[in-house]
Design a protein around this motif. Structure first.
Motif, PDB file in Angstrom:
ATOM      1  N   THR A   3       0.837  -1.220   0.000  1.00 28.12           N
ATOM      2  CA  THR A   3       0.000   0.000   0.000  1.00 28.12           C
ATOM      3  C   THR A   3       0.866   1.262   0.000  1.00 28.12           C
ATOM      4  O   THR A   3       0.525   2.245  -0.651  1.00 28.12           O
ATOM      5  CB  THR A   3      -0.957   0.040   1.219  1.00 28.12           C
ATOM      6  OG1 THR A   3      -0.190   0.018   2.421  1.00 28.12           O
ATOM      7  CG2 THR A   3      -1.932  -1.118   1.214  1.00 28.12           C
TER       8      THR A   3
ATOM      9  N   PHE B  88      -9.889  -6.261  -8.223  1.00 26.80           N
ATOM     10  CA  PHE B  88      -9.895  -5.046  -7.400  1.00 26.80           C
ATOM     11  C   PHE B  88     -11.319  -4.525  -7.214  1.00 26.80           C
ATOM     12  O   PHE B  88     -12.214  -4.813  -8.008  1.00 26.80           O
ATOM     13  CB  PHE B  88      -8.968  -3.989  -8.022  1.00 26.80           C
ATOM     14  CG  PHE B  88      -9.644  -2.905  -8.797  1.00 26.80           C
ATOM     15  CD1 PHE B  88      -9.697  -1.615  -8.290  1.00 26.80           C
ATOM     16  CD2 PHE B  88     -10.229  -3.168 -10.028  1.00 26.80           C
ATOM     17  CE1 PHE B  88     -10.310  -0.600  -9.002  1.00 26.80           C
ATOM     18  CE2 PHE B  88     -10.831  -2.160 -10.741  1.00 26.80           C
ATOM     19  CZ  PHE B  88     -10.878  -0.864 -10.236  1.00 26.80           C
TER      20      PHE B  88
ATOM     21  N   THR C  70      -6.712  -2.943  -3.995  1.00 27.79           N
ATOM     22  CA  THR C  70      -6.012  -3.008  -5.282  1.00 27.79           C
ATOM     23  C   THR C  70      -5.914  -4.425  -5.857  1.00 27.79           C
ATOM     24  O   THR C  70      -5.774  -4.584  -7.064  1.00 27.79           O
ATOM     25  CB  THR C  70      -4.596  -2.428  -5.138  1.00 27.79           C
ATOM     26  OG1 THR C  70      -3.957  -3.076  -4.036  1.00 27.79           O
ATOM     27  CG2 THR C  70      -4.629  -0.936  -4.882  1.00 27.79           C
TER      28      THR C  70
ATOM     29  N   ILE D 270      -5.651   3.334   0.311  1.00 26.91           N
ATOM     30  CA  ILE D 270      -5.129   2.251  -0.541  1.00 26.91           C
ATOM     31  C   ILE D 270      -4.927   0.981   0.292  1.00 26.91           C
ATOM     32  O   ILE D 270      -4.267   1.006   1.339  1.00 26.91           O
ATOM     33  CB  ILE D 270      -3.776   2.669  -1.182  1.00 26.91           C
ATOM     34  CG1 ILE D 270      -3.906   3.979  -1.967  1.00 26.91           C
ATOM     35  CG2 ILE D 270      -3.201   1.549  -2.057  1.00 26.91           C
ATOM     36  CD1 ILE D 270      -4.685   3.901  -3.264  1.00 26.91           C
TER      37      ILE D 270
ATOM     38  N   PHE E 187      -1.414   1.198 -12.399  1.00 27.36           N
ATOM     39  CA  PHE E 187      -2.566   1.240 -11.502  1.00 27.36           C
ATOM     40  C   PHE E 187      -2.755   2.664 -10.955  1.00 27.36           C
ATOM     41  O   PHE E 187      -3.863   3.205 -10.914  1.00 27.36           O
ATOM     42  CB  PHE E 187      -2.359   0.249 -10.343  1.00 27.36           C
ATOM     43  CG  PHE E 187      -3.645  -0.244  -9.739  1.00 27.36           C
ATOM     44  CD1 PHE E 187      -4.139  -1.500 -10.051  1.00 27.36           C
ATOM     45  CD2 PHE E 187      -4.369   0.549  -8.859  1.00 27.36           C
ATOM     46  CE1 PHE E 187      -5.331  -1.956  -9.496  1.00 27.36           C
ATOM     47  CE2 PHE E 187      -5.563   0.105  -8.303  1.00 27.36           C
ATOM     48  CZ  PHE E 187      -6.039  -1.149  -8.623  1.00 27.36           C
TER      49      PHE E 187
ATOM     50  N   GLN F  29       2.309  -1.206 -10.616  1.00 21.67           N
ATOM     51  CA  GLN F  29       1.951  -0.189  -9.614  1.00 21.67           C
ATOM     52  C   GLN F  29       1.788   1.182 -10.276  1.00 21.67           C
ATOM     53  O   GLN F  29       0.878   1.941  -9.951  1.00 21.67           O
ATOM     54  CB  GLN F  29       3.027  -0.109  -8.529  1.00 21.67           C
ATOM     55  CG  GLN F  29       3.050  -1.305  -7.610  1.00 21.67           C
ATOM     56  CD  GLN F  29       4.132  -1.206  -6.546  1.00 21.67           C
ATOM     57  OE1 GLN F  29       4.937  -0.286  -6.555  1.00 21.67           O
ATOM     58  NE2 GLN F  29       4.154  -2.159  -5.632  1.00 21.67           N
TER      59      GLN F  29
END
Ligand SMILES: [Zn+2]
Length: 365
Positions: free
Chosen positions: A177, A242, A331, A225, A352, A349
């Motif tokens: 996160t 997700f 996520t 997150i 996203f 990452q």
């Protein structure tokens, strides 16, 4: 009576003019958070800002009209992350020059209020690795305002410290996160948002502290997150994808059972819960969840498969107690081997994060 007044007034105007041309001695310098504050003897007449970029550095120059460096005064040596050097000197008899060599571009430049010049050292996109050709950028007034009109986004990296969160193959949720949050921060700053993170390293933070942090900074949006884990005893391969949570008091255990409860720690009545929210917040949070969900799917699916677990309602504390549109993003599942691999990769990452940022842009449009 009248005569007296006009004389005083004349003198006042006259002396002001005199002062403006006089040596405006630097009286005091201080560094408070990201603000470099310079206080002069008189009102600051004029500041000429200039930015020079080259060799991975931005040199910010501020020429202060009539500014004078007192001979006796020692100038403090400041250290600030992202700043290489900080210099001050008498450029010529008319101007005092301040030079700040920064590794990154500053979002906001400076402000003048009377005798006080404030220079913001708030850093945004890093240019440390890149080499830019030398060019002169003249600072404009509009520099202070960005395309999002100074919208403030609070990013909340889930868990931290002793609260490790979910676990998958030795990887803790708290680490994932934080990584994704930092990438999201970078992306949002690039797009001109002001960003705060509830935590920037591995430390424990209570949920109450997180929402209080967000509220104190008057965020326009709260983005929490997280990453998920399959329920115990269920086949791990069945859980991937997700989902985005937004606030709702419907379908809430607390509502249904009419009990005041929060993880055995904070106690509130259902009436108090209702007071903490509003139809405005619920509606805007729902809108935000939809925008983020569809933008992430669009962005991520250009390069990866991503299972859409949809938009869900919840009365999670962070959604409830933050006084701004709020969502919580799960996520993906750390317990799903392939998804874990993706969630750990920098490329995924980044993609996203860009998806989330697209959703935030879409929300403000
Ligand atoms: Zn979590």
């Amino acid at each position: 009576m009248f005569k007296k007044l006009s004389i005083i007034l004349l003198f006042f105007i006259f002396s002001q003019t005199l002062f403006a041309q006089a040596n405006n001695y630097l009286r005091n310098t201080s560094l408070v958070n990201n603000k470099l504050i310079l206080t002069f003897k008189y009102n600051i007449d004029n500041v000429k800002p200039l930015a020079l970029e080259g060799n991975g550095l931005v040199k910010y120059i501020y020429d202060i009209k009539n500014g004078v460096l007192p001979k006796s005064k020692k100038i403090s040596h400041y250290q600030y992350k992202g700043i290489k050097t900080f210099r001050m000197g008498q450029f010529n008899k008319d101007y005092l020059r301040i030079v700040i060599e920064s590794y990154s571009r500053n979002k906001r430049n400076y402000s003048i209020v009377g005798k006080v010049l404030t220079i913001y050292l708030n850093t945004s996109s890093s240019i440390q690795q890149k080499v830019y050709p030398k060019k002169i950028i003249k600072s404009k007034k509009s520099y202070a305002k960005n395309s999002h009109n100074g919208k403030t986004i609070i990013i909340d990296p889930g868990h931290g410290g002793r609260d490790v969160g979910a676990l998958g193959k030795g990887i803790y949720e708290k680490a994932i996160t934080l990584q994704i949050s930092k990438r999201l921060r970078k992306e949002l700053q690039k797009r001109g948002y002001k960003v705060f993170m509830t935590r920037t390293y591995d430390k424990y933070m209570s949920l109450k502290d997180r929402t209080e942090y967000a509220n104190a900074r008057n965020g326009n949006m709260f983005i929490s997150i997280h990453a998920n884990a399959a329920p115990k005893g269920k086949p791990k391969k069945n859980y991937q994808g997700f989902e985005v949570f937004h606030l709702s008091l419907e379908n809430s255990d607390r509502e249904r059972n009419n009990r005041a409860y929060y993880k055995g720690k904070y106690y509130y009545s259902v009436a108090a819960y209702k007071k903490m929210t509003s139809s405005w917040k619920i509606a805007t949070s729902r809108k935000l969840a939809k925008k983020i969900s569809s933008a992430v799917l669009t962005k991520v699916r250009r390069g990866y498969t991503l299972n859409d677990k949809g938009i869900r309602r919840s009365d999670f504390w962070v959604l409830l107690a933050s006084k701004m549109p709020a969502v919580l993003i799960e996520t993906g599942y750390l317990t799903h081997d392939k998804e874990l691999q993706k969630l750990r990769s920098k490329r995924y990452q980044e993609r996203f994060s860009k998806g989330i940022a697209d959703g935030i842009d879409a929300y403000f449009k």
